[in-house]
Design a protein around this motif. Structure first.
Motif, PDB file in Angstrom:
ATOM      1  N   ALA A  32       0.442  -1.507   0.140  1.00  0.00           N
ATOM      2  CA  ALA A  32       0.266   0.009   0.093  1.00  0.00           C
ATOM      3  C   ALA A  32       0.555   0.893   0.260  1.00  0.00           C
ATOM      4  O   ALA A  32       0.739   2.044  -0.379  1.00  0.00           O
ATOM      5  CB  ALA A  32      -0.954  -0.185   1.121  1.00  0.00           C
ATOM      6  N   LYS A  33       1.531   1.201   0.918  1.00  0.00           N
ATOM      7  CA  LYS A  33       2.498   2.473   0.491  1.00  0.00           C
ATOM      8  C   LYS A  33       3.814   2.708  -0.260  1.00  0.00           C
ATOM      9  O   LYS A  33       3.653   3.514  -0.990  1.00  0.00           O
ATOM     10  CB  LYS A  33       4.060   2.061   1.978  1.00  0.00           C
ATOM     11  N   LEU A  34       3.758   1.445  -1.245  1.00  0.00           N
ATOM     12  CA  LEU A  34       4.491   1.087  -2.536  1.00  0.00           C
ATOM     13  C   LEU A  34       3.287   2.303  -3.805  1.00  0.00           C
ATOM     14  O   LEU A  34       3.963   3.571  -4.233  1.00  0.00           O
ATOM     15  CB  LEU A  34       5.109   0.021  -2.897  1.00  0.00           C
ATOM     16  N   GLU A  64       5.562   6.181  -2.094  1.00  0.00           N
ATOM     17  CA  GLU A  64       5.919   6.396  -0.727  1.00  0.00           C
ATOM     18  C   GLU A  64       7.534   5.740  -0.958  1.00  0.00           C
ATOM     19  O   GLU A  64       7.630   5.037  -2.156  1.00  0.00           O
ATOM     20  CB  GLU A  64       5.769   5.509   0.158  1.00  0.00           C
ATOM     21  N   GLN A  65       8.430   7.552  -0.683  1.00  0.00           N
ATOM     22  CA  GLN A  65      10.401   6.635  -1.216  1.00  0.00           C
ATOM     23  C   GLN A  65      10.148   6.201  -0.167  1.00  0.00           C
ATOM     24  O   GLN A  65      10.777   6.393   1.039  1.00  0.00           O
ATOM     25  CB  GLN A  65      10.609   8.248  -1.337  1.00  0.00           C
ATOM     26  N   LEU A  66      10.512   4.798  -0.289  1.00  0.00           N
ATOM     27  CA  LEU A  66      11.338   3.884   1.048  1.00  0.00           C
ATOM     28  C   LEU A  66      12.902   3.191   0.550  1.00  0.00           C
ATOM     29  O   LEU A  66      12.973   2.749  -1.220  1.00  0.00           O
ATOM     30  CB  LEU A  66       9.993   2.640   0.957  1.00  0.00           C
ATOM     31  N   GLU A  67      12.738   3.336   1.697  1.00  0.00           N
ATOM     32  CA  GLU A  67      14.032   2.171   1.651  1.00  0.00           C
ATOM     33  C   GLU A  67      13.944   0.655   2.341  1.00  0.00           C
ATOM     34  O   GLU A  67      13.800  -0.048   2.553  1.00  0.00           O
ATOM     35  CB  GLU A  67      15.736   2.643   2.476  1.00  0.00           C
ATOM     36  N   THR A  82       2.330 -10.004  -2.000  1.00  0.00           N
ATOM     37  CA  THR A  82       1.384 -10.417  -3.470  1.00  0.00           C
ATOM     38  C   THR A  82       1.531  -9.528  -4.781  1.00  0.00           C
ATOM     39  O   THR A  82       0.910  -9.542  -5.549  1.00  0.00           O
ATOM     40  CB  THR A  82      -0.338 -10.038  -3.149  1.00  0.00           C
ATOM     41  N   GLY A  83       2.063  -8.134  -4.107  1.00  0.00           N
ATOM     42  CA  GLY A  83       2.355  -7.618  -5.033  1.00  0.00           C
ATOM     43  C   GLY A  83       3.540  -7.723  -6.817  1.00  0.00           C
ATOM     44  O   GLY A  83       3.344  -9.113  -6.411  1.00  0.00           O
ATOM     45  N   GLU A  84       3.670  -6.787  -7.090  1.00  0.00           N
ATOM     46  CA  GLU A  84       4.049  -7.483  -8.273  1.00  0.00           C
ATOM     47  C   GLU A  84       5.593  -7.691  -7.958  1.00  0.00           C
ATOM     48  O   GLU A  84       6.153  -7.393  -7.209  1.00  0.00           O
ATOM     49  CB  GLU A  84       4.467  -6.202  -9.463  1.00  0.00           C
TER      50      GLU A  84
END
Length: 103
Positions: A14-16, A20-23, A97-99
């Motif tokens: 959900a954040k992606l 959102e810019q995540l490390e 379950t994401g890409e």
């Protein structure tokens, strides 16, 4: 030992999706990431983390990913002891379950 923050695969996805810019760091072995990894993740195998501490910034928070969540939890404990901000993705790629991308 202090608690490690956690994030579920669904929360991370959900954040992606929200941009959102995540490390994100995938600590699985080379042959495991060939089966697909989160596109935004950087791959640093677990046993190479100590030699790559200079790639981490103590101001940033890092989300660690492995196959089931156990190795990434161990990496989180290690890095937290070194003063880094860490989050473990529970359930690992088994529950993602994401890409995925193939590198």
């Amino acid at each position: 030992m202090s608690e490690i923050k956690i994030i579920t695969p669904a929360e991370l996805e959900a954040k992606l999706e929200a941009g959102e810019q995540l490390e994100i760091v995938d600590v699985r072995e080379d042959e495991e990431v060939q089966m697909g990894m989160i596109g935004e993740a950087k791959h640093i195998p677990m046993n190479e983390i100590p030699a790559n501490l200079d790639q981490f910034d103590k101001e940033k928070e890092y989300i660690f990913v492995c196959r089931s969540g156990r190795r990434s939890e161990n990496v989180c404990h290690y890095l937290q002891e070194q003063g880094f901000k860490v989050v473990n993705m529970t359930g690992g790629m088994l529950e993602w379950t994401g890409e995925v991308v193939f590198k």
